[in-house]
Design an enzyme around this catalytic site. Structure first.
Site, PDB file in Angstrom:
ATOM      1  N   THR A 156      39.952  69.700  20.077  1.00  0.00           N
ATOM      2  CA  THR A 156      39.502  70.714  20.929  1.00  0.00           C
ATOM      3  C   THR A 156      40.654  71.242  21.716  1.00  0.00           C
ATOM      4  OG1 THR A 156      38.308  69.893  22.436  1.00  0.00           O
ATOM      5  CG2 THR A 156      37.159  70.528  20.577  1.00  0.00           C
ATOM      6  N   LYS A 169      30.594  60.773  32.935  1.00  0.00           N
ATOM      7  CA  LYS A 169      29.987  60.725  31.466  1.00  0.00           C
ATOM      8  C   LYS A 169      28.980  59.335  31.600  1.00  0.00           C
ATOM      9  CE  LYS A 169      31.561  64.130  29.219  1.00  0.00           C
ATOM     10  NZ  LYS A 169      30.665  65.332  29.046  1.00  0.00           N
ATOM     11  N   TYR A 172      36.174  61.523  34.788  1.00  0.00           N
ATOM     12  CA  TYR A 172      35.742  61.843  33.464  1.00  0.00           C
ATOM     13  C   TYR A 172      34.526  60.594  32.972  1.00  0.00           C
ATOM     14  CZ  TYR A 172      35.098  63.358  28.771  1.00  0.00           C
ATOM     15  OH  TYR A 172      34.682  63.915  27.366  1.00  0.00           O
ATOM     16  N   ASP A 194      27.273  79.685  34.163  1.00  0.00           N
ATOM     17  CA  ASP A 194      28.143  78.753  34.772  1.00  0.00           C
ATOM     18  C   ASP A 194      27.304  77.799  35.394  1.00  0.00           C
ATOM     19  OD1 ASP A 194      29.799  77.312  36.641  1.00  0.00           O
ATOM     20  OD2 ASP A 194      31.098  79.146  37.481  1.00  0.00           O
ATOM     21  N   ASN A 243      26.097  70.927  26.789  1.00  0.00           N
ATOM     22  CA  ASN A 243      27.764  70.702  26.103  1.00  0.00           C
ATOM     23  C   ASN A 243      28.802  70.981  27.262  1.00  0.00           C
ATOM     24  OD1 ASN A 243      29.742  70.687  23.884  1.00  0.00           O
ATOM     25  ND2 ASN A 243      29.728  72.684  24.824  1.00  0.00           N
TER      26      ASN A 243
HETATM   27  N1  NAP Z   1      36.826  66.722  22.208  1.00  0.00           N
HETATM   28  C1  NAP Z   1      36.159  65.694  22.328  1.00  0.00           C
HETATM   29  O1  NAP Z   1      37.039  64.793  21.626  1.00  0.00           O
HETATM   30  C2  NAP Z   1      35.160  65.067  22.909  1.00  0.00           C
HETATM   31  C3  NAP Z   1      34.873  63.748  22.979  1.00  0.00           C
HETATM   32  C4  NAP Z   1      33.819  63.392  23.755  1.00  0.00           C
HETATM   33  C5  NAP Z   1      33.021  64.429  24.516  1.00  0.00           C
HETATM   34  N2  NAP Z   1      33.406  65.495  24.431  1.00  0.00           N
HETATM   35  C6  NAP Z   1      32.615  66.609  25.375  1.00  0.00           C
HETATM   36  O2  NAP Z   1      32.180  67.590  24.588  1.00  0.00           O
HETATM   37  C7  NAP Z   1      32.091  68.776  25.326  1.00  0.00           C
HETATM   38  C8  NAP Z   1      32.780  69.962  24.699  1.00  0.00           C
HETATM   39  O3  NAP Z   1      34.054  69.712  24.969  1.00  0.00           O
HETATM   40  P1  NAP Z   1      35.293  70.528  23.966  1.00  0.00           P
HETATM   41  O4  NAP Z   1      35.993  69.343  23.523  1.00  0.00           O
HETATM   42  O5  NAP Z   1      34.405  71.380  23.115  1.00  0.00           O
HETATM   43  O6  NAP Z   1      36.062  71.128  25.166  1.00  0.00           O
HETATM   44  P2  NAP Z   1      36.509  72.627  25.366  1.00  0.00           P
HETATM   45  O7  NAP Z   1      36.905  73.170  24.061  1.00  0.00           O
HETATM   46  O8  NAP Z   1      37.552  72.626  26.478  1.00  0.00           O
HETATM   47  O9  NAP Z   1      35.134  73.321  25.595  1.00  0.00           O
HETATM   48  C9  NAP Z   1      34.379  73.244  26.956  1.00  0.00           C
HETATM   49  C10 NAP Z   1      33.365  74.150  27.325  1.00  0.00           C
HETATM   50  O10 NAP Z   1      32.857  73.945  28.509  1.00  0.00           O
HETATM   51  C11 NAP Z   1      32.948  75.087  29.216  1.00  0.00           C
HETATM   52  N3  NAP Z   1      32.836  75.069  30.737  1.00  0.00           N
HETATM   53  C12 NAP Z   1      33.639  74.203  31.357  1.00  0.00           C
HETATM   54  N4  NAP Z   1      33.341  74.358  32.680  1.00  0.00           N
HETATM   55  C13 NAP Z   1      31.970  75.191  32.614  1.00  0.00           C
HETATM   56  C14 NAP Z   1      30.986  75.755  33.553  1.00  0.00           C
HETATM   57  N5  NAP Z   1      31.216  75.532  35.002  1.00  0.00           N
HETATM   58  N6  NAP Z   1      29.944  76.298  33.184  1.00  0.00           N
HETATM   59  C15 NAP Z   1      29.899  76.599  31.998  1.00  0.00           C
HETATM   60  N7  NAP Z   1      30.778  76.220  30.938  1.00  0.00           N
HETATM   61  C16 NAP Z   1      31.783  75.620  31.491  1.00  0.00           C
HETATM   62  C17 NAP Z   1      34.236  75.849  28.933  1.00  0.00           C
HETATM   63  O11 NAP Z   1      34.320  77.344  29.207  1.00  0.00           O
HETATM   64  P3  NAP Z   1      35.524  77.800  29.632  1.00  0.00           P
HETATM   65  O12 NAP Z   1      35.911  78.393  27.969  1.00  0.00           O
HETATM   66  O13 NAP Z   1      35.136  79.162  30.344  1.00  0.00           O
HETATM   67  O14 NAP Z   1      36.426  77.118  30.104  1.00  0.00           O
HETATM   68  C18 NAP Z   1      34.014  75.481  27.301  1.00  0.00           C
HETATM   69  O15 NAP Z   1      33.358  76.497  26.701  1.00  0.00           O
HETATM   70  C19 NAP Z   1      32.224  68.397  26.786  1.00  0.00           C
HETATM   71  O16 NAP Z   1      31.140  67.694  27.531  1.00  0.00           O
HETATM   72  C20 NAP Z   1      33.179  67.136  26.457  1.00  0.00           C
HETATM   73  O17 NAP Z   1      33.404  66.409  27.566  1.00  0.00           O
HETATM   74  C21 NAP Z   1      34.633  65.899  23.789  1.00  0.00           C
END
Ligand code: NAP
Length: 249
Positions: A202, A171, A167, A66, A93
């Site tokens: 996602t 970033k 957010y 965490d 990530n």
């Molecule tokens: N999706 C997009 O279009 C997009 C675009 C730009 C950037 N991003 C970035 O990409 C990264 C991954 O996002 P995603 O889209 O794959 O979203 P996601 O499917 O919601 O995954 C987020 C991950 O972060 C974990 N997390 C949250 N809080 C945490 C903590 N305190 N300690 C450890 N892990 C934690 C979550 O765990 P739990 O399952 O336990 O909640 C999950 O595994 C993020 O940094 C996001 O801001 C995403």
């Protein structure tokens, strides 16, 4: 898209790897023959993700992590040190886009703080804890997963830019952290870059993104496996056709 892999790069840690882009990055690195620690805050979700990968023959390992809990971060670093003795790749990530979203003027300090705990302070905690292990690698790489929404330049030039106070600013702070770490670590040949994966379907966006998680993982994997002398202190972003370009600060 080309990826580069150094034969000396064998060990990776991905935070927030139980699902989404983090899982796909872990899967991609495992497919290159690496040992990958999947960090997850929840043991059930983390071990479930790892089991699926181990069943496919990969050397995937669960580590409870965490990013907001210093004891958890320290224990994860101790686990990797004890089991692996070092680390070649760290992918920061884990991240959140908290909902519901309020206008900036109606966003509470607590909401901003909660986002920063994960997206900003969590990266500092994990990076500092893992650096002693990364310093044992001959080709250490750090990838911080940022977002186009963290670009101050894009926000300043577009009145319709999404107004996600917590957010976007988290970033932007992550981008600043990236450059600052890169400047410190350049002389040690540790490459630190920020990568926006593009718009990826996602849980974070209700699966509304244009790219699959596997597609969104391609650029992070590329930057995690840069050859010696590769860029550091940069930000790059992926396009919907899977090309990529610099992300303006
Ligand atoms: N999706 C997009 O279009 C997009 C675009 C730009 C950037 N991003 C970035 O990409 C990264 C991954 O996002 P995603 O889209 O794959 O979203 P996601 O499917 O919601 O995954 C987020 C991950 O972060 C974990 N997390 C949250 N809080 C945490 C903590 N305190 N300690 C450890 N892990 C934690 C979550 O765990 P739990 O399952 O336990 O909640 C999950 O595994 C993020 O940094 C996001 O801001 C995403």
């Amino acid at each position: 898209m080309d990826t580069h892999i150094s034969p000396t790069q064998r060990l990776a840690l991905v935070t927030g790897a139980n699902k989404g882009i983090g899982f796909a990055v872990a899967e991609g690195l495992l497919g290159m023959g690496m040992t990958v620690y999947l960090g997850a805050r929840d043991t059930y979700r983390g071990t479930s993700a790892v089991s699926a990968l181990v069943a496919r023959g990969y050397d995937a390992r669960f580590v409870q992590l965490d990013v907001t809990d210093q004891a958890s971060v320290d224990a994860a670093a101790e686990t990797v040190a004890r089991e692996a003795g070092g680390l070649d790749i760290l992918v920061n990530n884990a991240g959140v886009l908290a909902t519901p979203i309020h206008k900036p003027s109606r966003t509470s300090v607590d909401e901003v703080r909660a986002t920063y705990e994960i997206n900003v302070f969590g990266v500092v905690a994990v990076t500092n804890a893992m650096l002693p292990l990364l310093r044992r690698s001959s080709a250490a790489r750090v990838v911080n997963i940022t977002s186009n929404l963290g670009s101050v330049s894009l926000a300043a030039s577009n009145r319709a830019f999404p107004q996600l106070l917590a957010y976007n600013s988290s970033k932007a702070a992550l981008n600043a952290l990236t450059v600052t770490y890169a400047n410190e670590l350049r002389s040690e040949r540790i490459l630190v870059n920020a990568v926006s994966p593009g718009s990826v379907a996602t849980d974070q966006n209700g699966h509304a993104g244009a790219l699959t998680a596997a597609e969104g993982a391609l650029l992070p994997i590329r930057m995690a496996t840069l050859p010696p002398g590769g860029p550091t202190g940069t930000a790059v972003t992926a396009d919907e056709d899977l090309s990529h370009h610099p992300l303006p600060w």
